[in-house]
Design a protein around this motif. Structure first.
Motif, mmCIF file in Angstrom:
data_model
loop_
_atom_site.group_PDB
_atom_site.id
_atom_site.type_symbol
_atom_site.label_atom_id
_atom_site.label_comp_id
_atom_site.label_asym_id
_atom_site.label_seq_id
_atom_site.Cartn_x
_atom_site.Cartn_y
_atom_site.Cartn_z
ATOM 1 N N ALA A 151 -107.383 -160.645 75.507
ATOM 2 C CA ALA A 151 -107.316 -159.545 75.277
ATOM 3 C C ALA A 151 -107.995 -159.037 74.277
ATOM 4 C CB ALA A 151 -105.235 -159.013 75.286
ATOM 5 N N TYR A 152 -107.823 -159.446 72.996
ATOM 6 C CA TYR A 152 -108.371 -159.257 71.735
ATOM 7 C C TYR A 152 -110.057 -159.418 72.242
ATOM 8 C CZ TYR A 152 -109.188 -159.026 66.551
ATOM 9 O OH TYR A 152 -109.450 -158.131 65.392
ATOM 10 N N ALA A 153 -110.499 -159.677 72.442
ATOM 11 C CA ALA A 153 -112.266 -159.871 73.017
ATOM 12 C C ALA A 153 -112.047 -158.806 74.335
ATOM 13 C CB ALA A 153 -112.193 -161.694 73.617
ATOM 14 N N ALA A 154 -111.186 -158.981 74.686
ATOM 15 C CA ALA A 154 -111.875 -157.559 75.755
ATOM 16 C C ALA A 154 -111.852 -156.224 74.451
ATOM 17 C CB ALA A 154 -110.793 -157.492 76.640
ATOM 18 N N ALA A 155 -110.456 -155.942 73.855
ATOM 19 C CA ALA A 155 -110.759 -154.906 73.314
ATOM 20 C C ALA A 155 -111.939 -154.710 71.658
ATOM 21 C CB ALA A 155 -109.392 -154.557 72.728
ATOM 22 N N LEU A 156 -112.426 -156.210 71.682
ATOM 23 C CA LEU A 156 -113.530 -155.892 70.829
ATOM 24 C C LEU A 156 -114.855 -155.386 71.379
ATOM 25 C CD1 LEU A 156 -113.242 -159.454 68.344
ATOM 26 C CD2 LEU A 156 -113.290 -157.123 67.725
ATOM 27 N N ARG A 157 -114.840 -155.989 72.451
ATOM 28 C CA ARG A 157 -115.431 -155.718 73.081
ATOM 29 C C ARG A 157 -116.219 -153.859 73.706
ATOM 30 N NH1 ARG A 157 -114.970 -159.307 76.964
ATOM 31 N NH2 ARG A 157 -116.575 -160.777 76.094
ATOM 32 N N ASP A 158 -115.111 -153.356 74.207
ATOM 33 C CA ASP A 158 -114.961 -151.749 74.459
ATOM 34 C C ASP A 158 -115.071 -151.680 73.208
ATOM 35 O OD1 ASP A 158 -113.989 -152.687 77.144
ATOM 36 O OD2 ASP A 158 -111.842 -151.604 76.277
ATOM 37 N N ALA A 159 -114.932 -151.434 72.183
ATOM 38 C CA ALA A 159 -114.866 -150.887 70.591
ATOM 39 C C ALA A 159 -116.371 -150.822 70.178
ATOM 40 C CB ALA A 159 -113.566 -151.561 69.674
ATOM 41 N N GLY A 160 -117.270 -151.889 70.974
ATOM 42 C CA GLY A 160 -118.401 -151.487 70.861
ATOM 43 C C GLY A 160 -119.015 -152.889 70.150
ATOM 44 N N VAL A 161 -118.006 -154.426 69.360
ATOM 45 C CA VAL A 161 -117.971 -154.991 69.113
ATOM 46 C C VAL A 161 -119.194 -155.925 70.215
ATOM 47 C CG1 VAL A 161 -117.394 -157.142 67.647
ATOM 48 C CG2 VAL A 161 -116.820 -154.710 67.497
ATOM 49 N N ASP A 162 -120.024 -156.624 69.235
ATOM 50 C CA ASP A 162 -120.867 -157.777 70.438
ATOM 51 C C ASP A 162 -119.864 -158.755 70.069
ATOM 52 O OD1 ASP A 162 -122.853 -159.625 71.340
ATOM 53 O OD2 ASP A 162 -123.570 -159.935 69.329
ATOM 54 N N THR A 163 -119.100 -159.490 71.890
ATOM 55 C CA THR A 163 -118.193 -160.704 71.682
ATOM 56 C C THR A 163 -118.945 -161.227 73.024
ATOM 57 O OG1 THR A 163 -116.573 -159.148 71.282
ATOM 58 C CG2 THR A 163 -115.488 -161.139 71.793
ATOM 59 N N ARG A 164 -118.551 -162.433 72.103
ATOM 60 C CA ARG A 164 -118.707 -163.549 73.312
ATOM 61 C C ARG A 164 -116.907 -164.842 73.447
ATOM 62 N NH1 ARG A 164 -122.148 -167.279 75.467
ATOM 63 N NH2 ARG A 164 -121.340 -169.349 76.297
ATOM 64 N N HIS A 165 -116.736 -164.586 75.249
ATOM 65 C CA HIS A 165 -115.243 -164.447 74.897
ATOM 66 C C HIS A 165 -115.743 -166.378 75.912
ATOM 67 C CE1 HIS A 165 -111.005 -165.131 77.377
ATOM 68 N NE2 HIS A 165 -110.901 -165.992 76.353
ATOM 69 N N THR A 166 -114.605 -167.535 75.247
ATOM 70 C CA THR A 166 -115.317 -168.363 76.535
ATOM 71 C C THR A 166 -113.437 -168.864 76.670
ATOM 72 O OG1 THR A 166 -116.902 -169.118 75.660
ATOM 73 C CG2 THR A 166 -116.064 -170.514 76.934
ATOM 74 N N ASN A 167 -113.015 -168.629 77.699
ATOM 75 C CA ASN A 167 -111.614 -169.729 78.305
ATOM 76 C C ASN A 167 -111.846 -170.722 78.452
ATOM 77 O OD1 ASN A 167 -108.776 -169.460 78.391
ATOM 78 N ND2 ASN A 167 -109.131 -170.331 80.593
ATOM 79 N N TYR A 168 -111.991 -172.159 78.269
ATOM 80 C CA TYR A 168 -111.943 -173.355 77.811
ATOM 81 C C TYR A 168 -110.483 -173.827 78.942
ATOM 82 C CZ TYR A 168 -115.900 -173.769 75.201
ATOM 83 O OH TYR A 168 -116.794 -173.509 75.209
ATOM 84 N N PRO A 169 -110.875 -174.529 80.490
ATOM 85 C CA PRO A 169 -109.873 -175.271 81.565
ATOM 86 C C PRO A 169 -109.372 -176.029 81.454
ATOM 87 C CG PRO A 169 -112.556 -175.553 81.847
ATOM 88 C CD PRO A 169 -112.325 -175.042 81.338
ATOM 89 N N ARG A 170 -108.074 -176.459 81.753
ATOM 90 C CA ARG A 170 -107.833 -177.921 81.442
ATOM 91 C C ARG A 170 -107.247 -178.626 80.516
ATOM 92 N NH1 ARG A 170 -109.696 -182.331 86.020
ATOM 93 N NH2 ARG A 170 -107.891 -183.036 85.146
ATOM 94 N N VAL A 171 -107.159 -177.433 79.073
ATOM 95 C CA VAL A 171 -107.075 -178.068 78.122
ATOM 96 C C VAL A 171 -105.654 -176.993 76.928
ATOM 97 C CG1 VAL A 171 -108.753 -178.962 77.181
ATOM 98 C CG2 VAL A 171 -108.949 -176.220 76.899
ATOM 99 N N PRO A 172 -105.435 -177.676 76.411
ATOM 100 C CA PRO A 172 -103.132 -176.922 75.617
ATOM 101 C C PRO A 172 -104.390 -176.148 74.339
ATOM 102 C CG PRO A 172 -104.207 -179.529 75.124
ATOM 103 C CD PRO A 172 -104.583 -179.285 76.069
ATOM 104 N N HIS A 173 -103.153 -175.799 73.696
ATOM 105 C CA HIS A 173 -103.687 -175.710 72.760
ATOM 106 C C HIS A 173 -104.389 -176.337 71.058
ATOM 107 C CE1 HIS A 173 -102.936 -172.368 69.112
ATOM 108 N NE2 HIS A 173 -102.438 -173.431 68.480
ATOM 109 N N GLY A 174 -105.468 -175.959 70.518
ATOM 110 C CA GLY A 174 -105.771 -177.423 69.554
ATOM 111 C C GLY A 174 -106.277 -178.398 70.006
#
Length: 335
Positions: free
Chosen positions: A280-303
């Protein structure tokens, strides 16, 4: 079948998570002695630990320095510099460690900070900001903002070799990702440094904990909803002047405006309670005109970036992080 086994993770990830779950005490965030022990621990930088955490590159010099925070307190900074790098030629990256604003230490981040210094050719400044519950919010924010302004002054490490005092990078994981995001907003509004980019690794950016993934992954490996509740209770406290969970100094997602921030990389883990707020933060940054890259990594937990050897995507995530830092740290392609 254990709870850990029921998660869709590679076998080596499940085995590591099971070992970590066995080793951590149920009162690690309730009893002061347990908090102190948890803060002091870090994985040794030798085999077999480095098979999991990744090695510390031999071509990086690790040292220490300090600066005076706004209240006069001396704050330690662990520094990582590629050996043989000339004088103040290299740009600096400030790293804020994870641990829920309560746990963690700078030594535990030697593998990733030294690796970033080596591969991205930057000086990494790993800030030992003050922790809760002894120091409630927004003390950690103040320390990290002060560290950023100090770094912008072109300070020097004990070897006498400094770093470029111009454009800086901000990065951190989990609570450290929260601090990097908050510092970027504070510096934008109040000045004191030139921020070239930010890198937010599974950041905690919404203290209301209202995103769907918090409920979906309430019993996730590594980080649970109960952990998050305990961390925030320590960080915010219950005093009359405690910060509201919606305050942008705690929840950068809820800032009134996000325009004008430095380019941002946001990395999230699919089996993480923090996944959706990071997205959501990545999307909000992008909507605000900030150059943003978001990558979600599969099958891994926090850390997972801290144990790349126990995952299938940890190395790829680190490579993405290095590329982002390297591509944004230098002006005009200077290497």
């Amino acid at each position: 079948m254990t709870v850990t086994d029921s998660w869709d993770m590679p076998l080596r990830t499940r085995l590591l998570v099971r070992a970590l779950n066995r080793s951590r005490g149920s009162d690690r965030m309730l009893v002061p002695d347990e908090i102190a022990r948890s803060r002091a621990w870090f994985a040794p930088t030798r085999i077999p630990y480095t098979w999991v955490t990744g090695p510390v590159p031999a071509g990086v010099e690790i040292a220490g320095t300090s600066f005076a925070a706004r209240d006069g307190q001396s704050i330690e900074v662990r520094t990582y510099r590629p050996r043989g790098a000339p004088g103040d030629h290299l740009p600096a990256l400030l790293w804020f460690h994870g641990g829920g604003w309560v746990l963690g230490n700078t030594r535990g981040y030697d593998p990733i900070c030294a690796w970033l210094a080596d591969r991205a050719r930057v000086v990494v400044l790993n800030v030992d900001y003050r922790l809760a519950p002894e120091h409630r919010a927004p003390q950690a924010v103040h320390d990290c903002v002060d560290a950023t302004r100090w770094a912008a002054s072109g300070a020097s490490d004990p070897t006498g070799a400094g770093w470029r005092g111009g454009s800086l990078g901000l990065a951190g994981d989990s609570a450290g990702g929260n601090l990097a995001a908050v510092v970027a907003q504070v510096i934008r509004d109040e000045g004191g440094a030139d921020i070239a980019y930010q890198a937010l690794v599974y950041p905690a950016v919404d203290a209301t904990m209202s995103s769907e993934s918090v409920a979906l992954h309430a019993e996730a490996p590594i980080l649970t909803r109960a952990d998050m509740d305990a961390f925030l209770a320590h960080y915010l406290g219950d005093a009359e002047d405690a910060l509201d969970p919606l305050d942008p100094l705690v929840s950068p997602l809820h800032a009134e405006h996000l325009g004008g921030l430095a380019p941002a990389l946001v990395q999230t883990a699919d089996l993480d309670p923090l996944r959706d707020e990071g997205a959501a933060y990545a999307a909000a940054l992008r909507d605000a005109g900030v150059d943003t890259r978001h990558t979600n990594y599969p099958r891994v937990p926090h850390g997972f970036l801290s144990f790349p050897g126990a995952t299938r995507v940890g190395v790829a995530a680190r490579e993405e992080l290095v590329r982002w830092v390297r591509d944004h740290a230098y002006d005009g392609g200077l290497r």
